[in-house]
Design a protein around this motif. Structure first.
Motif, PDB file in Angstrom:
ATOM      1  N   VAL A   1      16.794   3.436  16.139  1.00 26.95           N
ATOM      2  CA  VAL A   1      15.994   4.179  15.364  1.00 26.95           C
ATOM      3  C   VAL A   1      14.448   3.634  15.254  1.00 26.95           C
ATOM      4  O   VAL A   1      14.367   2.611  15.524  1.00 26.95           O
ATOM      5  CB  VAL A   1      16.768   4.017  13.955  1.00 26.95           C
ATOM      6  CG1 VAL A   1      18.024   4.645  13.757  1.00 26.95           C
ATOM      7  CG2 VAL A   1      16.862   2.505  13.611  1.00 26.95           C
ATOM      8  N   THR A   2      13.593   4.906  15.024  1.00 23.50           N
ATOM      9  CA  THR A   2      12.261   4.409  15.125  1.00 23.50           C
ATOM     10  C   THR A   2      11.732   5.194  13.539  1.00 23.50           C
ATOM     11  O   THR A   2      12.352   5.975  13.064  1.00 23.50           O
ATOM     12  CB  THR A   2      11.668   5.377  15.969  1.00 23.50           C
ATOM     13  OG1 THR A   2      11.909   6.836  15.967  1.00 23.50           O
ATOM     14  CG2 THR A   2      11.830   4.928  17.401  1.00 23.50           C
ATOM     15  N   PHE A   3      10.625   4.674  13.218  1.00 21.94           N
ATOM     16  CA  PHE A   3      10.225   4.988  11.818  1.00 21.94           C
ATOM     17  C   PHE A   3       8.606   5.415  12.102  1.00 21.94           C
ATOM     18  O   PHE A   3       7.948   4.860  12.723  1.00 21.94           O
ATOM     19  CB  PHE A   3      10.376   4.146  10.797  1.00 21.94           C
ATOM     20  CG  PHE A   3      11.867   3.756  10.496  1.00 21.94           C
ATOM     21  CD1 PHE A   3      12.534   4.451   9.730  1.00 21.94           C
ATOM     22  CD2 PHE A   3      12.455   2.564  10.952  1.00 21.94           C
ATOM     23  CE1 PHE A   3      13.799   4.378   9.209  1.00 21.94           C
ATOM     24  CE2 PHE A   3      13.600   2.499  10.948  1.00 21.94           C
ATOM     25  CZ  PHE A   3      14.432   3.240  10.032  1.00 21.94           C
ATOM     26  N   ALA A   4       8.323   6.661  11.520  1.00 23.08           N
ATOM     27  CA  ALA A   4       6.970   7.146  11.568  1.00 23.08           C
ATOM     28  C   ALA A   4       6.308   7.098  10.307  1.00 23.08           C
ATOM     29  O   ALA A   4       6.850   7.663   9.343  1.00 23.08           O
ATOM     30  CB  ALA A   4       6.946   8.195  12.487  1.00 23.08           C
ATOM     31  N   ALA A   5       4.922   6.804   9.953  1.00 20.86           N
ATOM     32  CA  ALA A   5       4.394   7.113   8.895  1.00 20.86           C
ATOM     33  C   ALA A   5       3.640   8.505   9.122  1.00 20.86           C
ATOM     34  O   ALA A   5       2.639   8.577   9.549  1.00 20.86           O
ATOM     35  CB  ALA A   5       3.027   5.944   8.684  1.00 20.86           C
ATOM     36  N   ARG A   6       4.339   9.477   8.405  1.00 18.60           N
ATOM     37  CA  ARG A   6       4.111  10.724   8.479  1.00 18.60           C
ATOM     38  C   ARG A   6       4.652  11.583   7.616  1.00 18.60           C
ATOM     39  O   ARG A   6       5.418  11.391   6.824  1.00 18.60           O
ATOM     40  CB  ARG A   6       4.569  11.240  10.071  1.00 18.60           C
ATOM     41  CG  ARG A   6       3.854  12.664  10.314  1.00 18.60           C
ATOM     42  CD  ARG A   6       4.674  13.254  11.639  1.00 18.60           C
ATOM     43  NE  ARG A   6       4.869  12.492  12.631  1.00 18.60           N
ATOM     44  CZ  ARG A   6       6.130  12.398  13.286  1.00 18.60           C
ATOM     45  NH1 ARG A   6       7.089  12.991  13.259  1.00 18.60           N
ATOM     46  NH2 ARG A   6       6.247  11.226  14.454  1.00 18.60           N
ATOM     47  N   ASN A   7       3.815  12.829   7.189  1.00 23.75           N
ATOM     48  CA  ASN A   7       4.249  13.877   6.158  1.00 23.75           C
ATOM     49  C   ASN A   7       5.498  14.545   6.901  1.00 23.75           C
ATOM     50  O   ASN A   7       5.352  14.790   8.282  1.00 23.75           O
ATOM     51  CB  ASN A   7       3.306  14.712   5.983  1.00 23.75           C
ATOM     52  CG  ASN A   7       3.547  15.682   4.919  1.00 23.75           C
ATOM     53  OD1 ASN A   7       4.673  15.959   4.708  1.00 23.75           O
ATOM     54  ND2 ASN A   7       2.484  15.853   4.466  1.00 23.75           N
ATOM     55  N   LEU A   8       6.583  14.292   6.167  1.00 22.08           N
ATOM     56  CA  LEU A   8       7.739  15.366   6.708  1.00 22.08           C
ATOM     57  C   LEU A   8       7.495  16.465   6.887  1.00 22.08           C
ATOM     58  O   LEU A   8       8.104  17.232   7.869  1.00 22.08           O
ATOM     59  CB  LEU A   8       8.983  14.861   5.855  1.00 22.08           C
ATOM     60  CG  LEU A   8       8.685  15.565   4.364  1.00 22.08           C
ATOM     61  CD1 LEU A   8       9.446  17.107   4.264  1.00 22.08           C
ATOM     62  CD2 LEU A   8       9.430  14.872   3.396  1.00 22.08           C
ATOM     63  N   PHE A   9       6.579  17.163   6.368  1.00 25.88           N
ATOM     64  CA  PHE A   9       6.407  18.566   6.802  1.00 25.88           C
ATOM     65  C   PHE A   9       5.561  18.655   8.217  1.00 25.88           C
ATOM     66  O   PHE A   9       5.389  19.787   8.459  1.00 25.88           O
ATOM     67  CB  PHE A   9       5.465  19.351   5.527  1.00 25.88           C
ATOM     68  CG  PHE A   9       6.505  19.575   4.113  1.00 25.88           C
ATOM     69  CD1 PHE A   9       7.270  20.422   4.305  1.00 25.88           C
ATOM     70  CD2 PHE A   9       6.498  18.530   3.323  1.00 25.88           C
ATOM     71  CE1 PHE A   9       8.072  20.839   3.225  1.00 25.88           C
ATOM     72  CE2 PHE A   9       7.107  18.739   2.209  1.00 25.88           C
ATOM     73  CZ  PHE A   9       7.786  19.928   1.977  1.00 25.88           C
ATOM     74  N   ASP A  10       4.981  17.778   8.704  1.00 24.55           N
ATOM     75  CA  ASP A  10       4.593  17.895  10.172  1.00 24.55           C
ATOM     76  C   ASP A  10       5.393  17.211  11.078  1.00 24.55           C
ATOM     77  O   ASP A  10       4.922  16.741  12.086  1.00 24.55           O
ATOM     78  CB  ASP A  10       3.183  17.037   9.785  1.00 24.55           C
ATOM     79  CG  ASP A  10       2.116  17.511   8.910  1.00 24.55           C
ATOM     80  OD1 ASP A  10       2.123  18.718   8.760  1.00 24.55           O
ATOM     81  OD2 ASP A  10       1.526  16.735   8.423  1.00 24.55           O
ATOM     82  N   THR A  11       6.648  17.166  10.751  1.00 22.55           N
ATOM     83  CA  THR A  11       7.631  16.467  11.766  1.00 22.55           C
ATOM     84  C   THR A  11       8.392  17.569  12.422  1.00 22.55           C
ATOM     85  O   THR A  11       8.957  18.659  11.691  1.00 22.55           O
ATOM     86  CB  THR A  11       8.497  15.635  11.005  1.00 22.55           C
ATOM     87  OG1 THR A  11       7.482  14.654  10.206  1.00 22.55           O
ATOM     88  CG2 THR A  11       9.552  14.951  11.684  1.00 22.55           C
ATOM     89  N   ASP A  12       8.513  17.384  13.633  1.00 24.71           N
ATOM     90  CA  ASP A  12       9.386  18.127  14.499  1.00 24.71           C
ATOM     91  C   ASP A  12      10.934  18.028  14.202  1.00 24.71           C
ATOM     92  O   ASP A  12      11.422  16.743  14.835  1.00 24.71           O
ATOM     93  CB  ASP A  12       9.082  17.906  15.917  1.00 24.71           C
ATOM     94  CG  ASP A  12       9.832  19.006  16.724  1.00 24.71           C
ATOM     95  OD1 ASP A  12      10.991  19.746  16.379  1.00 24.71           O
ATOM     96  OD2 ASP A  12       9.710  18.766  18.287  1.00 24.71           O
ATOM     97  N   LEU A  13      11.759  18.852  13.591  1.00 18.20           N
ATOM     98  CA  LEU A  13      12.957  18.553  13.606  1.00 18.20           C
ATOM     99  C   LEU A  13      13.874  19.091  14.344  1.00 18.20           C
ATOM    100  O   LEU A  13      15.119  19.053  14.142  1.00 18.20           O
ATOM    101  CB  LEU A  13      13.265  19.184  11.965  1.00 18.20           C
ATOM    102  CG  LEU A  13      12.507  18.939  11.069  1.00 18.20           C
ATOM    103  CD1 LEU A  13      13.066  19.649   9.558  1.00 18.20           C
ATOM    104  CD2 LEU A  13      12.344  17.269  10.520  1.00 18.20           C
ATOM    105  N   SER A  14      13.626  19.510  15.509  1.00 17.17           N
ATOM    106  CA  SER A  14      14.468  20.574  16.445  1.00 17.17           C
ATOM    107  C   SER A  14      15.578  19.481  17.114  1.00 17.17           C
ATOM    108  O   SER A  14      16.673  19.959  17.292  1.00 17.17           O
ATOM    109  CB  SER A  14      13.683  21.159  17.536  1.00 17.17           C
ATOM    110  OG  SER A  14      12.839  20.061  18.227  1.00 17.17           O
ATOM    111  N   ARG A  15      15.312  18.017  17.107  1.00 19.32           N
ATOM    112  CA  ARG A  15      16.206  17.114  17.854  1.00 19.32           C
ATOM    113  C   ARG A  15      17.400  17.127  16.800  1.00 19.32           C
ATOM    114  O   ARG A  15      18.391  16.449  17.476  1.00 19.32           O
ATOM    115  CB  ARG A  15      15.239  16.095  18.533  1.00 19.32           C
ATOM    116  CG  ARG A  15      16.291  15.140  19.302  1.00 19.32           C
ATOM    117  CD  ARG A  15      15.524  14.020  19.789  1.00 19.32           C
ATOM    118  NE  ARG A  15      16.409  13.305  20.699  1.00 19.32           N
ATOM    119  CZ  ARG A  15      16.200  11.638  20.896  1.00 19.32           C
ATOM    120  NH1 ARG A  15      15.155  11.385  20.697  1.00 19.32           N
ATOM    121  NH2 ARG A  15      17.182  11.235  21.520  1.00 19.32           N
TER     122      ARG A  15
END
Ligand SMILES: C[S@@+](CC[C@H](N)C(=O)[O-])C[C@H]1O[C@@H](n2cnc3c(N)ncnc32)[C@H](O)[C@@H]1O
Length: 286
Positions: free
Chosen positions: A101-115
């Protein structure tokens, strides 16, 4: 009633955590999901070793980390809060799942969910409503979405359970856990023929996972019933003078292939429909 309950929960949730001095640079304050709720979320989502789970607003990473340690699930979490992302990374390391598992400091609305094959979220109702079109745009049919306490408005869950949470930080000592399965798109006009030469046409509109429509055989109306979609699986009945036909199949682009039982007690036979006019899933409303 539900809306009232949710807005009071939202206010209570915000009040508890602002009161506790939580960081509030985000759309939702940080409130960790109690571990018995995490386990129930993973259970309702039937999360397993083949899944890729994305937790939106991952906090200390507990949902993704638990899925990885219990089931070997791969995945990621995103959170706006750098400190929480740091905590999640170090806990994943400590628990030996940093490779999963990895974690990113990012806005969820800028996240690619396709995977994702599973999405988890413990966000406010208003955030879920903003998220809804993004889920329909990016997720594959069959992807499970599991939320804690907050729903997606008039997109009804496919399943809902309520469990006791004696140490809940706000509101009554229980939590709602809801599951949605991203539906395939069956909207449009479908045609098929059966071995006896009869031609069928089915016209469907679809709101979220609920299709409604009509079916005709040789231009004569028949009754369409028990229409259901779960992911890319579709089932329905067609009733006419000759009895009830039971169809099951899988949506694959502009075709559905499966089996039909033409009369009760008869053997199933292959069936395939083609979409001659495409429609869109209606995801408007609140
Ligand atoms: C209620 S907490 C849930 C934490 C974790 N998912 C859990 O269930 O234990 C919501 C989290 O969403 C994060 N968050 C809020 N808005 C966000 C956004 N737009 N993008 C990414 N994270 C966000 C907050 O920082 C907070 O950690």
């Amino acid at each position: 009633m539900m809306a009232l309950l949710q807005s009071s929960l939202a206010i209570a949730l915000a009040a508890v955590f602002l009161g506790a001095g939580a960081v509030r640079a985000s759309d939702v304050p940080y409130v960790p999901t109690p571990m018995n709720v995490v386990d129930a979320m993973l259970g309702l989502g039937a999360v397993g070793s083949d899944d890729y789970l994305i937790d939106l607003g991952s906090g200390d990473g507990r949902i993704s980390i638990r899925a990885a340690t219990r089931f070997g699930t791969q995945g990621m979490g995103v959170d706006l809060d750098d400190n929480l992302v740091g905590m999640a990374r170090s806990d994943a390391q400590k628990q030996g799942v940093a490779g999963k598992v990895t974690f990113a400091a990012r806005n969820l609305f800028d996240t690619d969910l396709s995977r994702a094959t599973v999405i988890t979220a413990y966000l406010l109702h208003s955030v879920n409503l903003r998220l809804r079109p993004m889920l329909f745009e990016q997720l594959k049919p069959g992807t499970r979405i599991v939320t804690h306490d907050f729903d997606f408005g008039d997109w009804q869950p496919d399943q809902k359970i309520t469990i006791d949470v004696p140490d809940k930080a706000y509101g009554p000592p229980r939590s709602d856990i809801m599951l949605w399965v991203m539906p395939g798109n069956v909207a449009g006009i479908w045609q098929w023929s059966l071995p006896d030469g009869a031609g069928y046409e089915m016209r469907l509109e679809q709101k979220f996972q609920v299709p409604v429509g009509t079916v005709m055989m040789q231009r004569r109306p028949l009754r369409l019933g028990e229409m259901r979609i779960r992911g890319d699986a579709v089932s329905f009945t067609v009733t006419g003078e000759a009895g009830v036909q039971r169809y099951t199949g899988r949506i694959d682009g502009n075709s559905i292939s499966g089996e039909v039982v033409l009369r009760s007690g008869e053997r199933a036979q292959p069936w395939r429909a083609e979409r001659v006019k495409s429609g869109k899933i209606n995801i408007s409303g609140i």
